[in-house]
Design an enzyme around this catalytic site. Structure first.
Site, PDB file in Angstrom:
ATOM      1  N   ASP A  13      25.193  47.292   1.355  1.00  0.00           N
ATOM      2  CA  ASP A  13      24.066  46.920   2.215  1.00  0.00           C
ATOM      3  C   ASP A  13      23.627  45.468   2.027  1.00  0.00           C
ATOM      4  O   ASP A  13      22.447  45.143   2.133  1.00  0.00           O
ATOM      5  CB  ASP A  13      22.862  47.868   1.975  1.00  0.00           C
ATOM      6  CG  ASP A  13      23.250  49.317   2.192  1.00  0.00           C
ATOM      7  OD1 ASP A  13      24.079  49.575   3.078  1.00  0.00           O
ATOM      8  OD2 ASP A  13      22.726  50.178   1.470  1.00  0.00           O
ATOM      9  N   LYS A  16      26.758  42.837   5.330  1.00  0.00           N
ATOM     10  CA  LYS A  16      28.155  42.560   5.731  1.00  0.00           C
ATOM     11  C   LYS A  16      28.319  42.638   7.249  1.00  0.00           C
ATOM     12  O   LYS A  16      28.997  41.819   7.852  1.00  0.00           O
ATOM     13  CB  LYS A  16      29.110  43.575   5.057  1.00  0.00           C
ATOM     14  CG  LYS A  16      29.092  43.526   3.533  1.00  0.00           C
ATOM     15  CD  LYS A  16      29.932  44.611   2.905  1.00  0.00           C
ATOM     16  CE  LYS A  16      29.403  46.011   3.105  1.00  0.00           C
ATOM     17  NZ  LYS A  16      28.139  46.308   2.419  1.00  0.00           N
ATOM     18  N   GLY A  40      27.220  51.896   6.639  1.00  0.00           N
ATOM     19  CA  GLY A  40      26.320  51.704   7.772  1.00  0.00           C
ATOM     20  C   GLY A  40      26.122  50.211   7.905  1.00  0.00           C
ATOM     21  O   GLY A  40      25.481  49.599   7.054  1.00  0.00           O
ATOM     22  N   HIS A  41      26.733  49.606   8.915  1.00  0.00           N
ATOM     23  CA  HIS A  41      26.694  48.150   9.082  1.00  0.00           C
ATOM     24  C   HIS A  41      25.866  47.809  10.310  1.00  0.00           C
ATOM     25  O   HIS A  41      26.157  48.275  11.411  1.00  0.00           O
ATOM     26  CB  HIS A  41      28.121  47.597   9.208  1.00  0.00           C
ATOM     27  CG  HIS A  41      28.940  47.795   7.962  1.00  0.00           C
ATOM     28  ND1 HIS A  41      30.236  47.377   7.840  1.00  0.00           N
ATOM     29  CD2 HIS A  41      28.617  48.352   6.762  1.00  0.00           C
ATOM     30  CE1 HIS A  41      30.684  47.682   6.628  1.00  0.00           C
ATOM     31  NE2 HIS A  41      29.719  48.277   5.967  1.00  0.00           N
ATOM     32  N   GLN A 225      30.785  49.141   1.529  1.00  0.00           N
ATOM     33  CA  GLN A 225      30.160  49.325   0.209  1.00  0.00           C
ATOM     34  C   GLN A 225      30.082  47.971  -0.529  1.00  0.00           C
ATOM     35  O   GLN A 225      29.946  46.952   0.128  1.00  0.00           O
ATOM     36  CB  GLN A 225      30.918  50.375  -0.630  1.00  0.00           C
ATOM     37  CG  GLN A 225      30.770  51.814  -0.097  1.00  0.00           C
ATOM     38  CD  GLN A 225      31.683  52.170   1.042  1.00  0.00           C
ATOM     39  OE1 GLN A 225      32.882  52.013   0.956  1.00  0.00           O
ATOM     40  NE2 GLN A 225      31.139  52.674   2.132  1.00  0.00           N
TER      41      GLN A 225
HETATM   42  P1  GDP Z   1      25.775  46.219   5.349  1.00  0.00           P
HETATM   43  O1  GDP Z   1      26.024  47.650   5.024  1.00  0.00           O
HETATM   44  O2  GDP Z   1      26.218  45.304   4.270  1.00  0.00           O
HETATM   45  O3  GDP Z   1      26.346  45.823   6.690  1.00  0.00           O
HETATM   46  O4  GDP Z   1      24.198  46.043   5.454  1.00  0.00           O
HETATM   47  P2  GDP Z   1      23.167  47.032   6.218  1.00  0.00           P
HETATM   48  O5  GDP Z   1      23.320  46.826   7.670  1.00  0.00           O
HETATM   49  O6  GDP Z   1      23.289  48.414   5.704  1.00  0.00           O
HETATM   50  O7  GDP Z   1      21.794  46.492   5.650  1.00  0.00           O
HETATM   51  C1  GDP Z   1      21.376  45.181   5.843  1.00  0.00           C
HETATM   52  C2  GDP Z   1      20.048  45.204   6.612  1.00  0.00           C
HETATM   53  O8  GDP Z   1      19.450  43.936   6.544  1.00  0.00           O
HETATM   54  C3  GDP Z   1      20.215  45.493   8.100  1.00  0.00           C
HETATM   55  O9  GDP Z   1      19.067  46.163   8.565  1.00  0.00           O
HETATM   56  C4  GDP Z   1      20.291  44.089   8.719  1.00  0.00           C
HETATM   57  O10 GDP Z   1      19.861  44.065  10.083  1.00  0.00           O
HETATM   58  C5  GDP Z   1      19.321  43.348   7.847  1.00  0.00           C
HETATM   59  N1  GDP Z   1      19.631  41.926   7.653  1.00  0.00           N
HETATM   60  C6  GDP Z   1      20.835  41.309   7.530  1.00  0.00           C
HETATM   61  N2  GDP Z   1      20.674  39.994   7.246  1.00  0.00           N
HETATM   62  C7  GDP Z   1      19.330  39.778   7.190  1.00  0.00           C
HETATM   63  C8  GDP Z   1      18.531  38.638   6.889  1.00  0.00           C
HETATM   64  O11 GDP Z   1      19.014  37.547   6.602  1.00  0.00           O
HETATM   65  N3  GDP Z   1      17.171  38.807   6.885  1.00  0.00           N
HETATM   66  C9  GDP Z   1      16.586  40.009   7.175  1.00  0.00           C
HETATM   67  N4  GDP Z   1      15.260  40.087   7.138  1.00  0.00           N
HETATM   68  N5  GDP Z   1      17.317  41.112   7.459  1.00  0.00           N
HETATM   69  C10 GDP Z   1      18.667  41.001   7.448  1.00  0.00           C
HETATM   70  P1  IMO Z   2      27.725  49.948   3.200  1.00  0.00           P
HETATM   71  O1  IMO Z   2      29.119  49.687   3.720  1.00  0.00           O
HETATM   72  C1  IMO Z   2      25.211  51.533   0.005  1.00  0.00           C
HETATM   73  C2  IMO Z   2      26.770  54.997  -2.201  1.00  0.00           C
HETATM   74  C3  IMO Z   2      26.033  56.319  -2.015  1.00  0.00           C
HETATM   75  C4  IMO Z   2      26.257  56.936  -3.379  1.00  0.00           C
HETATM   76  C5  IMO Z   2      27.676  56.495  -3.727  1.00  0.00           C
HETATM   77  C6  IMO Z   2      28.754  57.537  -3.433  1.00  0.00           C
HETATM   78  O2  IMO Z   2      26.748  50.229   4.270  1.00  0.00           O
HETATM   79  O3  IMO Z   2      27.310  48.866   2.263  1.00  0.00           O
HETATM   80  P2  IMO Z   2      29.854  58.410  -1.175  1.00  0.00           P
HETATM   81  O4  IMO Z   2      29.257  59.103   0.012  1.00  0.00           O
HETATM   82  O5  IMO Z   2      30.547  57.130  -0.855  1.00  0.00           O
HETATM   83  O6  IMO Z   2      30.726  59.336  -2.000  1.00  0.00           O
HETATM   84  O7  IMO Z   2      28.604  58.053  -2.116  1.00  0.00           O
HETATM   85  O8  IMO Z   2      27.930  55.334  -2.948  1.00  0.00           O
HETATM   86  N1  IMO Z   2      27.215  54.363  -0.941  1.00  0.00           N
HETATM   87  C7  IMO Z   2      26.634  53.288  -0.399  1.00  0.00           C
HETATM   88  N2  IMO Z   2      25.525  52.600  -0.761  1.00  0.00           N
HETATM   89  N3  IMO Z   2      25.939  51.112   1.065  1.00  0.00           N
HETATM   90  C8  IMO Z   2      27.067  51.787   1.432  1.00  0.00           C
HETATM   91  O9  IMO Z   2      27.889  51.334   2.383  1.00  0.00           O
HETATM   92  C9  IMO Z   2      27.434  52.939   0.716  1.00  0.00           C
HETATM   93  N4  IMO Z   2      28.455  53.831   0.807  1.00  0.00           N
HETATM   94  C10 IMO Z   2      28.326  54.674  -0.216  1.00  0.00           C
HETATM   95  O10 IMO Z   2      24.672  56.125  -1.746  1.00  0.00           O
HETATM   96  O11 IMO Z   2      25.402  56.338  -4.320  1.00  0.00           O
HETATM   97 MG    MG Z   3      24.975  49.458   4.922  1.00  0.00          MG
END
Ligand code: GDP
Ligand code: IMO
Ligand code: MG
Length: 430
Positions: A13, A16, A40-41, A225
Site C-alpha cells: 500500500d 504503487k 488493491g491498487h 504487496q
Molecule cells: P498500492 O497498493 O501500493 O497501490 O497502494 P493503495 O492504493 O492500496 O494505497 C495507497 C493510497 O494512498 C490510495 O488510496 C491512493 O489513492 C493514495 N495515495 C497515493 N499517493 C498519494 C499521495 O501522494 N498523497 C495522498 N494523500 N494519497 C496518496
Molecule cells: P498491495 O498490492 C498490504 C497482507 C495481508 C496479510 C498478509 C497475508 O495492495 O500493496 P494474504 O492474503 O496475501 O495471504 O495475506 O499480507 N497483504 C497486504 N497488505 N497490501 C497488500 O497488497 C497486501 N496483500 C497482502 O494483510 O497481513
Molecule cells: Mg494496496
C-alpha cells in the site's frame, strides 16, 4: 529502450497503483508478476477513483496489460474487474489484456481453506490474510496439484483434475475443520462458464513480451504487496505467499534478468501495515491516529484500518539491497504537512546493541526499539506544489535525509492521490 520494475519497499500500500498508472504513459506493456487479488491498487484520474486487484494499473492509460505466470488468479474476480472497467468505458478485450497460460487458478476450496485456517487459528497465530485464497493456491502450485489457465482450455483434463483435488480438499475441510464438503461438479460447471469468457485472453506471455521487447516496446513490471511481505525476506510467517522482490519480475513475468534496466522502490513517507505481524516504528498515540486519518489509511482490498508509524530506514535499506533499487519514489508526503516534528528510524536498539540490519528472528525483532532522528515539520500545504524547488526547505531536508540514509536517489515525489499531484525529479524511462 527501458524496462522498469516497480516494487513496494515496506508492507504494501505504498502507492504503487498511482505510480504505475503515472509511468504507464511511457510504457507499452504493463505486467503484473506475482500475487493475486490480495492486492488493491488505487488510481485517481480527473478526480475519479479506480481500484484494481488483478488487472495491471496500466489499463487506464490504454496500455497492453499482462497477467504473468507468477500470479494466482480468481477468475470470478477477474471477470468482475473486466466488467467494472468496461462499464466505465475502458477497453479490456483480449487485445488489451493477456493472461499467462501458466498462471494458477484460485479455486473455491482455496478460499474456504484460507478462511477456515484463519478462523481456527489462535489469536497470536492468525496471519490476518485477505481471505482471498492466495496462500492455499500457492501451496498447491508448490505441491504440484495446482490448476493452471492452460488446464482450463482442456475440458476433460480440467474436470478430472478438479474431481481428484476436490477429494483431498474435502477430506481436509470435513475431517480437520469439521466443515461442509464442496461439490466438484458445481465447481466444474462454474469454471466452464468462466472458461468461455476467458479463453481468448489466455496466451504464452513470455513469447508475447519477448516479441514486444524485440520490436522496441518498453515494459513496466508492477509489483504487488511489499518487500517485507515477501515469503523469503519478509517478517515470516506474517507475510504473503509469493516473492514480492524485484527478482521475481523475471520468473513471474517470463523474462530474463538482462531485460531489466531499472528498479524503482515505492516508499510511503511514513510506514503502514495491514494485518498482523511485527512493526517496530508503529505509533500507538495521537500522532499515529492523526496519520491514519489524514492519510485515509484503510485497506483498498479488505477495508481494514491500516496500522501507522514513522518511516523506518532499517527496512528501507533492506529493500534497497534485496531489490537492487536504482531509485525511489516517495509517496503521501502531503500527509505529513501538519506535523510539528517528524521522526525517522535509523537503527534499532536490541538489548543495548545497535542493529542496522533487519533481523530474521521475530523474537529479536520484538525486542528491537527504534532509534530515531527528529526533523522539524514544514507546517504547510504542499499538495499544490509541482516543482521540487518550490517545496518548503524542511520538506527538502526530509527528502535529502531519506536519500542520505538509503544512499539512493529520489526520482519522484507524490503529494496527493491524483495522477497530476506529482513532482518529477528524474525521468525514469530515460
Ligand atoms: P498500492 O497498493 O501500493 O497501490 O497502494 P493503495 O492504493 O492500496 O494505497 C495507497 C493510497 O494512498 C490510495 O488510496 C491512493 O489513492 C493514495 N495515495 C497515493 N499517493 C498519494 C499521495 O501522494 N498523497 C495522498 N494523500 N494519497 C496518496
Ligand atoms: P498491495 O498490492 C498490504 C497482507 C495481508 C496479510 C498478509 C497475508 O495492495 O500493496 P494474504 O492474503 O496475501 O495471504 O495475506 O499480507 N497483504 C497486504 N497488505 N497490501 C497488500 O497488497 C497486501 N496483500 C497482502 O494483510 O497481513
Ligand atoms: Mg494496496
Amino acid at each position: 529502450m527501458a524496462n522498469i520494475v516497480i516494487v513496494g519497499t515496506q508492507w504494501g500500500d505504498e502507492g504503487k497503483g498511482k505510480i504505475v498508472d503515472l509511468l504507464a504513459e511511457h510504457a507499452d506493456y504493463v505486467v503484473r508478476f506475482q500475487g493475486g487479488n490480495n492486492a488493491g491498487h488505487t488510481m485517481v484520474v480527473d478526480g475519479e477513483q479506480f481500484i484494481s486487484h488483478l488487472i495491471p494499473s496500466g489499463i487506464l492509460q490504454g496500455k497492453a496489460c499482462v497477467i504473468g505466470n507468477g500470479l494466482v488468479v480468481d477468475p470470478e474476480v477477474l471477470l468482475e474487474e473486466i466488467d467494472y472497467l468496461s462499464g466505465k468505458g475502458i477497453a479490456v478485450g483480449p487485445e488489451e489484456l493477456k493472461i499467462s497460460e501458466k498462471a494458477h487458478l484460485i479455486m473455491p476450496y482455496h478460499k474456504r481453506i484460507d478462511a477456515a485456517r484463519e478462523n481456527a487459528a489462535l489469536k497470536n497465530n492468525k496471519i490476518g490474510t485477505t481471505g482471498r485464497g492466495i496462500g492455499p493456491c500457492y501451496e498447491d502450485k508448490a505441491h504440484r496439484c495446482g490448476i493452471r489457465f492452460v488446464d482450463l482450455l482442456n475440458t476433460a483434463g480440467f474436470e478430472e483434475k478438479v474431481r481428484t483435488v476436490c477429494k483431498e480438499k474435502n477430506f481436509y475441510l470435513t475431517q480437520f475443520f469439521s466443515e461442509d464438503p464442496m461439490d466438484a461438479e458445481d465447481i466444474i460447471n462454474k469454471y466452464n462458464v468462466y472458461q468461455k469468457r476467458l479463453a481468448p485472453y489466455i496466451t504464452d506471455i513470455s513469447v508475447y513480451i519477448d516479441k514486444g521487447i524485440k520490436a522496441g516496446k518498453q515494459v513496466l513490471f508492477e509489483g504487488a504487496q511489499g518487500t517485507h511481505l515477501d515469503i523469503d525476506h519478509g517478517t515470516y510467517p506474517f507475510v504473503t505467499s509469493s516473492n514480492t522482490v524485484s527478482g521475481n519480475a523475471c520468473s513471474g513475468g517470463g523474462v530474463g534478468p538482462k531485460k531489466i534496466s531499472g528498479i524503482v522502490g515505492i516508499v510511503k513517507a511514513y510506514t503502514t501495515r495491514v494485518g498482523k505481524g511485527p512493526f517496530p516504528t508503529e505509533l500507538f498515540d495521537e500522532i499515529g491516529d492523526k496519520i491514519q486519518k489524514t492519510g485515509a489509511e484503510f485497506g483498498a482490498t479488505t477495508g481494514r484500518k491500516r496500522r501507522c508509524g514513522w518511516l523506518d530506514t532499517v527496512i528501507l535499506n533492506n529493500a534497497v539491497r534485496l531489490n537492487s533499487l536504482t531509485g525511489l519514489v516517495v509517496t503521501k508526503l502531503d500527509v505529513l504537512d501538519d506535523l510539528d516534528t517528524i521522526d525517522i528510524c535509523t537503527a534499532y536498539d536490541y538489548k543495548g546493541t545497535r542493529i542496522e540490519d533487519f533481523p530474521a528472528d521475530l523474537d529479536v525483532l520484538a525486542e528491537c526499539k527504534p532509534i530515531c532522528e527528529t526533523l522539524p515539520g514544514w507546517k504547510e500545504n504542499i499538495s499544490k506544489i509541482r516543482k521540487y524547488d518550490d517545496l518548503p526547505q524542511n520538506t527538502k531536508n526530509y527528502l535529502k535525509r531519506i536519500e542520505e540514509l538509503t544512499e539512493t536517489k529520489i526520482d519522484i515525489v507524490s503529494v496527493g492521490p491524483g495522477r497530476e499531484e506529482t513532482i518529477i525529479l528524474n525521468n525514469i524511462f530515460d
